[in-house]
Design a protein around this motif. Structure first.
Motif, PDB file in Angstrom:
ATOM      1  N   ASP A   1       0.822  -1.213   0.000  1.00  0.00           N
ATOM      2  CA  ASP A   1       0.000   0.000   0.000  1.00  0.00           C
ATOM      3  C   ASP A   1       0.860   1.270   0.000  1.00  0.00           C
ATOM      4  OD1 ASP A   1      -2.464   1.227  -0.187  1.00  0.00           O
ATOM      5  OD2 ASP A   1      -2.657   1.489   1.985  1.00  0.00           O
ATOM      6  N   ARG A   2       2.006   1.202  -0.675  1.00  0.00           N
ATOM      7  CA  ARG A   2       2.843   2.397  -0.821  1.00  0.00           C
ATOM      8  C   ARG A   2       2.675   3.055  -2.184  1.00  0.00           C
ATOM      9  NH1 ARG A   2       7.586   1.015  -1.283  1.00  0.00           N
ATOM     10  NH2 ARG A   2       7.583  -1.238  -0.918  1.00  0.00           N
ATOM     11  N   ALA A   3       1.794   2.475  -3.015  1.00  0.00           N
ATOM     12  CA  ALA A   3       1.483   3.089  -4.310  1.00  0.00           C
ATOM     13  C   ALA A   3       0.234   3.954  -4.157  1.00  0.00           C
ATOM     14  CB  ALA A   3       1.259   2.007  -5.363  1.00  0.00           C
ATOM     15  N   TYR A   4       0.211   5.047  -4.883  1.00  0.00           N
ATOM     16  CA  TYR A   4      -0.959   5.920  -4.838  1.00  0.00           C
ATOM     17  C   TYR A   4      -1.089   6.666  -6.157  1.00  0.00           C
ATOM     18  CZ  TYR A   4       2.374   9.728  -3.845  1.00  0.00           C
ATOM     19  OH  TYR A   4       3.401  10.625  -3.901  1.00  0.00           O
ATOM     20  N   ALA A   5      -2.246   7.289  -6.320  1.00  0.00           N
ATOM     21  CA  ALA A   5      -2.501   8.080  -7.535  1.00  0.00           C
ATOM     22  C   ALA A   5      -2.245   9.543  -7.234  1.00  0.00           C
ATOM     23  CB  ALA A   5      -3.943   7.878  -8.007  1.00  0.00           C
ATOM     24  N   ALA A   6      -1.462  10.172  -8.100  1.00  0.00           N
ATOM     25  CA  ALA A   6      -1.245  11.623  -8.034  1.00  0.00           C
ATOM     26  C   ALA A   6      -1.967  12.254  -9.215  1.00  0.00           C
ATOM     27  CB  ALA A   6       0.239  11.947  -8.071  1.00  0.00           C
ATOM     28  N   TYR A   7      -2.556  13.394  -8.997  1.00  0.00           N
ATOM     29  CA  TYR A   7      -3.410  14.019 -10.009  1.00  0.00           C
ATOM     30  C   TYR A   7      -2.815  15.358 -10.440  1.00  0.00           C
ATOM     31  CZ  TYR A   7      -6.624  10.556  -8.152  1.00  0.00           C
ATOM     32  OH  TYR A   7      -7.196   9.389  -7.744  1.00  0.00           O
ATOM     33  N   GLN A   8      -2.506  15.456 -11.741  1.00  0.00           N
ATOM     34  CA  GLN A   8      -1.997  16.721 -12.275  1.00  0.00           C
ATOM     35  C   GLN A   8      -3.120  17.447 -12.998  1.00  0.00           C
ATOM     36  OE1 GLN A   8       1.214  16.566 -15.184  1.00  0.00           O
ATOM     37  NE2 GLN A   8       1.982  18.536 -14.471  1.00  0.00           N
ATOM     38  N   PRO A   9      -3.319  18.736 -12.676  1.00  0.00           N
ATOM     39  CA  PRO A   9      -4.456  19.447 -13.275  1.00  0.00           C
ATOM     40  C   PRO A   9      -4.247  19.744 -14.754  1.00  0.00           C
ATOM     41  CG  PRO A   9      -3.140  20.947 -11.950  1.00  0.00           C
ATOM     42  CD  PRO A   9      -2.583  19.580 -11.713  1.00  0.00           C
ATOM     43  N   ILE A  10      -5.340  19.691 -15.491  1.00  0.00           N
ATOM     44  CA  ILE A  10      -5.414  20.183 -16.873  1.00  0.00           C
ATOM     45  C   ILE A  10      -6.346  21.388 -16.818  1.00  0.00           C
ATOM     46  CG2 ILE A  10      -6.124  19.664 -19.237  1.00  0.00           C
ATOM     47  CD1 ILE A  10      -5.612  16.687 -18.580  1.00  0.00           C
ATOM     48  N   ILE A  11      -5.848  22.557 -17.225  1.00  0.00           N
ATOM     49  CA  ILE A  11      -6.598  23.785 -16.971  1.00  0.00           C
ATOM     50  C   ILE A  11      -7.194  24.344 -18.253  1.00  0.00           C
ATOM     51  CG2 ILE A  11      -5.218  24.326 -14.946  1.00  0.00           C
ATOM     52  CD1 ILE A  11      -4.729  26.540 -17.901  1.00  0.00           C
ATOM     53  N   ASP A  12      -8.256  25.114 -18.060  1.00  0.00           N
ATOM     54  CA  ASP A  12      -8.867  25.887 -19.149  1.00  0.00           C
ATOM     55  C   ASP A  12      -8.026  27.151 -19.333  1.00  0.00           C
ATOM     56  OD1 ASP A  12     -12.072  26.475 -20.346  1.00  0.00           O
ATOM     57  OD2 ASP A  12     -10.538  28.023 -20.366  1.00  0.00           O
ATOM     58  N   MET A  13      -7.506  27.377 -20.531  1.00  0.00           N
ATOM     59  CA  MET A  13      -6.592  28.490 -20.765  1.00  0.00           C
ATOM     60  C   MET A  13      -7.272  29.849 -20.633  1.00  0.00           C
ATOM     61  SD  MET A  13      -3.559  27.323 -21.242  1.00  0.00           S
ATOM     62  CE  MET A  13      -2.573  28.458 -22.220  1.00  0.00           C
ATOM     63  N   GLU A  14      -8.576  29.908 -20.787  1.00  0.00           N
ATOM     64  CA  GLU A  14      -9.276  31.188 -20.650  1.00  0.00           C
ATOM     65  C   GLU A  14      -9.503  31.542 -19.185  1.00  0.00           C
ATOM     66  OE1 GLU A  14     -12.831  31.423 -22.885  1.00  0.00           O
ATOM     67  OE2 GLU A  14     -11.860  31.203 -24.840  1.00  0.00           O
ATOM     68  N   THR A  15      -9.957  30.569 -18.389  1.00  0.00           N
ATOM     69  CA  THR A  15     -10.301  30.852 -16.996  1.00  0.00           C
ATOM     70  C   THR A  15      -9.157  30.565 -16.035  1.00  0.00           C
ATOM     71  OG1 THR A  15     -11.160  28.628 -16.598  1.00  0.00           O
ATOM     72  CG2 THR A  15     -12.683  30.257 -17.538  1.00  0.00           C
TER      73      THR A  15
ATOM     74  N   LEU B   1      -8.809  27.772 -14.633  1.00  0.00           N
ATOM     75  CA  LEU B   1      -9.336  26.824 -13.657  1.00  0.00           C
ATOM     76  C   LEU B   1      -9.164  25.390 -14.139  1.00  0.00           C
ATOM     77  CD1 LEU B   1     -12.640  28.662 -12.682  1.00  0.00           C
ATOM     78  CD2 LEU B   1     -10.460  28.683 -11.453  1.00  0.00           C
ATOM     79  N   PRO B   2      -8.976  24.439 -13.208  1.00  0.00           N
ATOM     80  CA  PRO B   2      -8.857  23.031 -13.619  1.00  0.00           C
ATOM     81  C   PRO B   2     -10.179  22.517 -14.192  1.00  0.00           C
ATOM     82  CG  PRO B   2      -8.038  23.369 -11.371  1.00  0.00           C
ATOM     83  CD  PRO B   2      -8.765  24.612 -11.758  1.00  0.00           C
ATOM     84  N   VAL B   3     -10.080  21.799 -15.307  1.00  0.00           N
ATOM     85  CA  VAL B   3     -11.256  21.148 -15.895  1.00  0.00           C
ATOM     86  C   VAL B   3     -11.081  19.634 -15.931  1.00  0.00           C
ATOM     87  CG1 VAL B   3     -11.962  23.120 -17.283  1.00  0.00           C
ATOM     88  CG2 VAL B   3     -10.308  21.494 -18.214  1.00  0.00           C
ATOM     89  N   ALA B   4      -9.871  19.186 -15.660  1.00  0.00           N
ATOM     90  CA  ALA B   4      -9.590  17.748 -15.670  1.00  0.00           C
ATOM     91  C   ALA B   4      -8.324  17.489 -14.871  1.00  0.00           C
ATOM     92  CB  ALA B   4      -9.435  17.239 -17.106  1.00  0.00           C
ATOM     93  N   PHE B   5      -8.117  16.211 -14.521  1.00  0.00           N
ATOM     94  CA  PHE B   5      -6.900  15.799 -13.815  1.00  0.00           C
ATOM     95  C   PHE B   5      -6.421  14.492 -14.425  1.00  0.00           C
ATOM     96  CE2 PHE B   5      -6.689  18.745 -10.263  1.00  0.00           C
ATOM     97  CZ  PHE B   5      -7.979  19.258 -10.229  1.00  0.00           C
ATOM     98  N   GLU B   6      -5.122  14.415 -14.703  1.00  0.00           N
ATOM     99  CA  GLU B   6      -4.543  13.164 -15.175  1.00  0.00           C
ATOM    100  C   GLU B   6      -4.050  12.372 -13.968  1.00  0.00           C
ATOM    101  OE1 GLU B   6      -1.346  13.448 -17.955  1.00  0.00           O
ATOM    102  OE2 GLU B   6      -1.165  11.269 -18.171  1.00  0.00           O
ATOM    103  N   ALA B   7      -4.514  11.136 -13.852  1.00  0.00           N
ATOM    104  CA  ALA B   7      -4.108  10.265 -12.750  1.00  0.00           C
ATOM    105  C   ALA B   7      -2.776   9.605 -13.097  1.00  0.00           C
ATOM    106  CB  ALA B   7      -5.185   9.206 -12.489  1.00  0.00           C
ATOM    107  N   LEU B   8      -1.775   9.809 -12.253  1.00  0.00           N
ATOM    108  CA  LEU B   8      -0.421   9.317 -12.507  1.00  0.00           C
ATOM    109  C   LEU B   8       0.033   8.452 -11.326  1.00  0.00           C
ATOM    110  CD1 LEU B   8       1.036  12.699 -13.757  1.00  0.00           C
ATOM    111  CD2 LEU B   8       0.468  10.721 -15.183  1.00  0.00           C
TER     112      LEU B   8
END
Length: 747
Positions: free
Chosen positions: A486-500, A502-509
């Motif tokens: 249980d030392r593995a986990y998901a890290a989430y990098q934001p994908i943002i809207d270039m106009e606002t 703000l994050p609109v999605a996250f890539e699970a890594l």
């Protein structure tokens, strides 16, 4: 107007008695060529049928009205765009969709008489979904206007005194259409063997209209290597009635070269061949643009050598066609190149790489395929029949040549090379990998064995090297241990809207915390992921973790937030799996608060090039039909990516981070990025820029209309807890700011 009044008006026009109806087929040929589709029709809608006064690409002359798309088009009185007839509420399951001609995409423009009475439509049809868009309506409307003028001319020619004037007006409009589209028409009269060109064909050839021309002289305009193909196309049309389309180069008398596309077919009169006629299109700019994009996608911009994607395709093809014969690969890694970069800078390093690329190409025989593998590594594919001794001798000669000092101007550089060679015949691969992947893996093992033990030498893969190679075993052990403890986990990098912003999605890594506290990325244990079984285990873990944590991310960032999950060939293809990943994903999503629209599945180009690509295609189509979004990662590094947008249900592309990194200093990279963004907009495909790290890069991406971006500039990957802490801190800061505002107001 009542339907009966429309039908009465249509009957009075007597369109079935039009003189010279071939003009409507010319219009449909022009429409099919301009839009780029197989079928175009001028349809007249009567009480119980639609019939085609002009047609291209369809044998039928009429169909029942109940089946008609064009009937719906004129009922609405406006252009009708159907992106996928199989899913359309009006047309799904109808005979023209379920059976020939198997309509998927349709775009129709209503056609009216001079009095404004709707008669039918000019339409284009494709057997693939999403073939047309609203941006094509103006061009098709222009041709519909031409069809309407033809109908008007017919109505007027019933008055004999006005016939010549009307036809003259029509020819003038047709010439204008030819000029606007840079398309001309041509005709060979078979009885007199005379050739007639329209004014625009003369213009394309650089000649004045009316210049005497015959068939022999026309063929002499073509490049010498293309002439036999042109003659054969004409003979096939004459002898067998086969329509033709070809592209070729012509040489004008002024000396410049143009790329042209010719379309033609035999015209029969009274059951006998009367002429061969068609259209002629100048496609020079399109050809040059495609050639530039192809070169940019296939060639490494620094060395001019082919890139890794092309090498992968060449190797896969060589393996498929080897018929059990040995296939030999060599990887070469430069020794001492890192020192040049570190001491003299990357600009000097780039100059050295470019010079070395030229030397490698010069040293290789014509039948040895050379590519830049990445960084300071190069790959070589030997011709069929090369034995291991010949490959080794070549590698030793090449390494010896590179060991000599490299002179660039007044500078002298010491650069060596280590080579790893692998050869496979019919033996099976390890871990479910394809033979081409296994070949590269073995060459890579041999290369890095040499880098550790004897730089500047050539090493061939062997069982001993395989056994001595502990990197992969170590990676597998680390990854397996992390999953178990249980030392593995998901890290989430934001994908943002270039106009606002703000994050609109996250890539699970994938991230793994070692026992000593170090955090490893998936890239650091990538050798372990070559094992298909372990790769599927990692995918299952990431899928479970992402779907468990995604609802909380949606709470923090909104219900429309998407979660991007990386998928491997081991998940979607290969024998014996029968769509297990797809079924499991659908089951998990159906029992969660998420919808398929919240999930994006990222695939790489190499997944689409595997031997069992058919299974991958089938799986992706199932996912697409269920509402999941399929994204193509690292887009722009392979020319076949363009065909993948057609052959696979790709709804989003992610621009490779190498292009983004080159924005500041490479004009060609900026042009490629802009072309990808424009292409995505035209095709309705979403575009995400990866690896954005500077404000300069973000500013450029905004200026060209790139809607989404991902990179360290906007946020590093972090766990769900990290995102929760950031969201809480932001909320606290906002509350404090609001309170301070109230206090100032009271004061």
């Amino acid at each position: 107007m009542l339907e009966q009044e429309r039908l009465d008006h249509l009957a009075r026009l007597e369109l079935g008695n039009v003189k010279g109806p071939e003009i409507f087929s010319k219009i449909t040929r022009l429409a099919a060529t301009m839009i780029g589709c197989p079928i175009s029709l001028v349809s007249i809608v009567e009480a119980d049928r639609q019939w085609f006064i002009g047609k291209t690409g369809l044998e039928a002359s009429e169909t029942p009205r109940d089946w008609s798309f064009c009937s719906v088009c004129i009922a609405r009185g406006e252009p009708l765009l159907v992106e996928d007839a199989r899913t359309h509420e009006l047309f799904a399951g109808t005979p023209l969709v379920a059976g020939p001609p198997h309509i998927r995409s349709y775009l129709g423009i209503p056609i009216a008489s001079e009095n404004g009475v709707l008669l039918g439509s000019l339409c284009v049809i494709d057997r693939e979904p999403g073939a047309f868009g609203e941006h094509q309506i103006p061009a098709l409307r222009a041709l519909a206007d031409l069809a309407e003028q033809c109908i008007t001319t017919h109505a007027r020619t019933r008055e004999l005194s006005r016939a010549n004037a009307s036809l003259g007006e029509l020819n003038h409009v047709f010439r204008q259409a030819e000029t606007a589209a840079n398309i001309g028409s041509w005709r060979i009269d078979l009885s007199s063997e005379s050739l007639r060109w329209s004014d625009q064909v003369y213009a394309i050839h650089g000649l004045e209209p009316g210049t005497p021309i015959d068939l022999q002289r026309a063929i002499e305009f073509y490049a010498h290597d293309d002439r036999d193909r042109v003659r054969q196309s004409l003979l096939d049309a004459l002898d067998r009635g086969e329509p033709f389309t070809f592209e070729a180069d012509i040489h004008r008398s002024s000396g410049d070269t143009r790329r042209v596309r010719a379309v033609g077919e035999r015209i029969d009169a009274d059951g006998r061949p009367e002429s061969i006629a068609g259209i002629f299109l100048d496609v020079t700019e399109e050809h040059l643009r495609n050639a530039a994009l192809k070169r940019a996608a296939e060639r490494d911009r620094l060395t001019g050598l082919y890139n890794r994607s092309v090498f992968d395709r060449r190797l896969a093809r060589a393996v498929r066609h080897s018929a059990g014969a040995p296939v030999t690969v060599m990887l070469l890694d430069l020794d001492g190149f890192k020192d040049i970069n570190d001491t003299l800078g990357h600009l000097v390093g780039d100059t050295v790489l470019a010079a070395l690329g030229q030397r490698l190409q010069a040293e290789a025989r014509d039948d040895i395929f050379v590519a830049r593998w990445g960084g300071d590594e190069f790959a070589f594919l030997f011709p069929a029949g090369t034995n291991i001794e010949q490959a080794t001798a070549f590698g030793e000669r090449l390494a010896g040549s590179l060991a000599e000092h490299l002179e660039l101007g007044e500078e002298v550089f010491a650069v060596g090379a280590t080579c790893g060679i692998a050869q496979m015949a019919g033996e099976p691969s390890r871990g479910g990998a394809s033979r081409s992947e296994e070949l590269v893996r073995r060459a890579d093992l041999a290369l890095y064995y040499g880098k550790r033990t004897e730089r500047g030498s050539v090493h061939c893969w062997s069982a001993e090297i395989e056994d001595a190679q502990g990197a992969r075993a170590s990676a597998i052990a680390s990854l397996t241990s992390a999953l178990k403890s249980d030392r593995a986990y998901a890290a989430y990098q934001p994908i943002i809207d270039m106009e606002t912003g703000l994050p609109v999605a996250f890539e699970a890594l994938l991230r793994m915390r070692e026992e000593d506290g170090r955090v490893l990325t998936a890239g650091q244990v990538s050798p372990a992921l070559l094992d298909a079984k372990l790769s599927r285990r990692v995918s299952a873990f990431m899928l479970d973790r992402a779907l468990a944590e995604a609802p909380r991310l949606l709470e923090l960032f909104g219900p429309d937030t998407r979660i991007a999950i990386n998928v491997t060939e081991a998940d979607l293809g290969g024998r014996g799996r029968n769509g297990g990943f797809v079924d499991r994903l659908m089951g998990l999503v159906s029992s969660s608060p998420l919808a398929p629209a919240n999930i994006t599945l990222e695939v790489t180009e190499t997944m689409l090039l595997v031997d069992d690509a058919g299974l991958v295609r089938e799986a992706l189509h199932r996912l697409d039909a269920a509402g999941f979004t399929v994204a193509l990662d690292d887009f722009g590094t392979g020319f076949s990516s363009l065909t993948h947008l057609r052959d696979f249900p790709i709804r989003k592309v992610k621009i490779d981070k190498d292009f983004i990194a080159s924005i500041a200093g490479d004009h060609q990279s900026r042009l490629i990025i802009q072309a990808i963004v424009q292409m995505g907009r035209s095709l309705g495909v979403g575009v995400v820029a990866e690896g954005v790290e500077t404000e300069e890069q973000a500013t450029f991406l905004r200026s060209i209309g790139c809607g989404r971006a991902q990179g360290y500039l906007f946020g590093k990957p972090q766990s769900l807890a990290g995102h929760e802490q950031e969201a809480a801190a932001a909320a606290t800061a906002q509350t404090a700011g609001t309170a301070r505002g109230h206090l100032r107001a009271l004061g």
